[in-house]
Design an enzyme around this catalytic site. Structure first.
Site, mmCIF file in Angstrom:
data_model
loop_
_atom_site.group_PDB
_atom_site.id
_atom_site.type_symbol
_atom_site.label_atom_id
_atom_site.label_comp_id
_atom_site.label_asym_id
_atom_site.label_seq_id
_atom_site.Cartn_x
_atom_site.Cartn_y
_atom_site.Cartn_z
ATOM 1 N N GLY A 49 9.963 4.179 2.941
ATOM 2 C CA GLY A 49 9.761 3.013 3.592
ATOM 3 C C GLY A 49 8.498 2.864 3.898
ATOM 4 O O GLY A 49 7.466 3.204 3.302
ATOM 5 N N HIS A 98 4.060 -0.557 0.795
ATOM 6 C CA HIS A 98 2.812 -1.179 0.647
ATOM 7 C C HIS A 98 2.509 -1.336 -0.966
ATOM 8 O O HIS A 98 3.439 -1.159 -1.685
ATOM 9 C CB HIS A 98 1.549 -0.544 1.276
ATOM 10 N N HIS A 133 3.608 1.176 -3.382
ATOM 11 C CA HIS A 133 5.005 1.197 -3.604
ATOM 12 C C HIS A 133 5.520 0.121 -4.535
ATOM 13 O O HIS A 133 6.222 0.233 -5.697
ATOM 14 C CB HIS A 133 5.873 1.138 -2.316
ATOM 15 N N GLY A 156 4.246 7.891 -7.355
ATOM 16 C CA GLY A 156 2.839 7.434 -7.503
ATOM 17 C C GLY A 156 1.674 8.748 -7.659
ATOM 18 O O GLY A 156 2.106 9.992 -7.480
ATOM 19 N N GLN A 157 0.927 8.591 -8.759
ATOM 20 C CA GLN A 157 -0.136 9.838 -8.863
ATOM 21 C C GLN A 157 -0.874 9.995 -7.597
ATOM 22 O O GLN A 157 -1.298 11.395 -7.584
ATOM 23 C CB GLN A 157 -1.175 8.904 -9.905
ATOM 24 N N GLN A 165 3.337 16.311 -5.861
ATOM 25 C CA GLN A 165 4.599 16.011 -5.859
ATOM 26 C C GLN A 165 4.981 15.669 -7.011
ATOM 27 O O GLN A 165 6.168 16.043 -7.515
ATOM 28 C CB GLN A 165 4.730 14.752 -4.790
ATOM 29 N N SER A 178 -1.738 4.417 1.361
ATOM 30 C CA SER A 178 -1.003 5.424 1.912
ATOM 31 C C SER A 178 -0.083 4.623 3.357
ATOM 32 O O SER A 178 -0.788 4.130 3.963
ATOM 33 C CB SER A 178 -1.447 6.503 2.273
ATOM 34 N N SER A 179 1.134 4.970 3.343
ATOM 35 C CA SER A 179 1.722 4.547 4.869
ATOM 36 C C SER A 179 0.960 5.178 6.019
ATOM 37 O O SER A 179 0.759 4.590 7.152
ATOM 38 C CB SER A 179 3.115 4.792 4.682
ATOM 39 N N ARG A 180 0.120 6.343 5.683
ATOM 40 C CA ARG A 180 -0.178 6.905 7.018
ATOM 41 C C ARG A 180 -1.634 6.333 7.068
ATOM 42 O O ARG A 180 -2.148 6.679 8.207
ATOM 43 C CB ARG A 180 -0.507 8.546 6.729
#
Ligand code: PAF
Length: 271
Positions: free
Chosen positions: A22, A25, A28, A138-139, A144, A176-178
């Site tokens: 979630g 952005h 995503h 995502g790259q 991951q 990034s969400s962060r």
């Protein structure tokens, strides 16, 4: 979710999955767009996976924007949003975890013990629930990607892993969400990650191949930023994450926020 997916397959449709936590952005949404182009049906999962956060990390304050996420996904025309609860995903008594050895051990794996075990476990469950033919990552989270590719291949999951380029702000900061945690001064400082990767790519382009020298270039740029504290700067092979290669990666703390970024030095640096 599984019944819907089985129905789609029975009707001959291909299924693309975009797993997310979630707080969506443009990064995503670029995965969603590619999934929509390549599949008959697209599922986006939204699940903040508690078991991939290590002790003391930001699980409790991880950004959440459920209404906004749903309206973005509705506008993008996805076919289903899969939002399991923690109890759906990990019912009482669940005791099976997936551990990927080797590629998951270094860098993020070493800095965040148990993180990739949590990722591999939830991704395997999401693949099973959605019967995905293709899954989109995502790259930006390069390790991951390598872990999930290993997982899909080793367990014969029959899912094609599709990797989409990192989406960046105009000044180079990877989305990034962060990034939402950064105050204005930290946001400015955060550009040091992409600047470091860009300078390493320039050096590689000029013929620099010595991993120690490339690591030093990354480190010098991060060390020059007073608000940044380097966690690691490495240049490794993108599939194994421990043999020599051309994938440059950095992890940096900016204030209380830990950011990661990477770039394959063989490719020209964007921007
Ligand atoms: O990249 C993420 O957002 C998460 O690690 C993922 C793949 C959705 C698994 O929880």
């Amino acid at each position: 979710m599984r019944d819907i997916a089985r129905g789609w397959h029975a009707a001959g449709h291909s299924i693309g999955l975009v797993p997310t936590m979630g707080a969506l952005h443009a990064g995503h949404m670029s995965l969603v767009d590619q999934a929509c182009r390549e599949n008959d049906k697209v599922v986006v999962s939204v699940f903040v996976n508690p078991i991939q956060f290590t002790a003391g990390e930001d699980l409790g304050r991880y950004p959440r924007s459920p209404e906004r996420d749903l309206s973005l996904l509705r506008a993008a025309g996805v076919d289903a949003v899969y939002k399991p609860s923690v109890a759906d995903m990990y019912p009482t008594g669940a005791s099976t975890h997936v551990i990927v050895h080797g590629v998951a051990d270094a860098l993020e794996g070493a800095a965040r013990p148990g993180h990739f075990e949590g990722v591999a476990t939830v991704v395997a469950k999401l693949f099973a629930a959605t019967s995905a033919d293709r899954a989109y990552f995502g790259q930006k989270d390069a390790q991951q990607v390598a872990v999930v590719k290993r997982l899909a291949s080793d367990l014969d999951l029959g899912v094609e892993i599709r990797v989409c380029p990192t989406v960046r702000e105009a000044d180079g900061l990877a989305l990034s969400s962060r990034n939402a945690y950064l105050n204005p001064a930290e946001r400015q400082a955060a550009v040091c990650l992409s600047r470091a990767l860009g300078l390493a790519a320039e050096a590689y382009g000029r013929g620099e191949r010595d991993p120690a020298r490339l690591r030093a270039i990354l480190r010098e740029v991060i060390d020059a930023e007073p608000l940044a504290k380097l966690d690691y700067a490495e240049v490794v092979d993108a599939a194994t994450f421990f043999t020599p290669g051309s994938l440059a990666l950095v992890a940096v703390r900016i204030g209380a926020t830990r950011l990661i970024d990477n770039h394959d030095l063989k490719l020209p640096y964007p921007g």
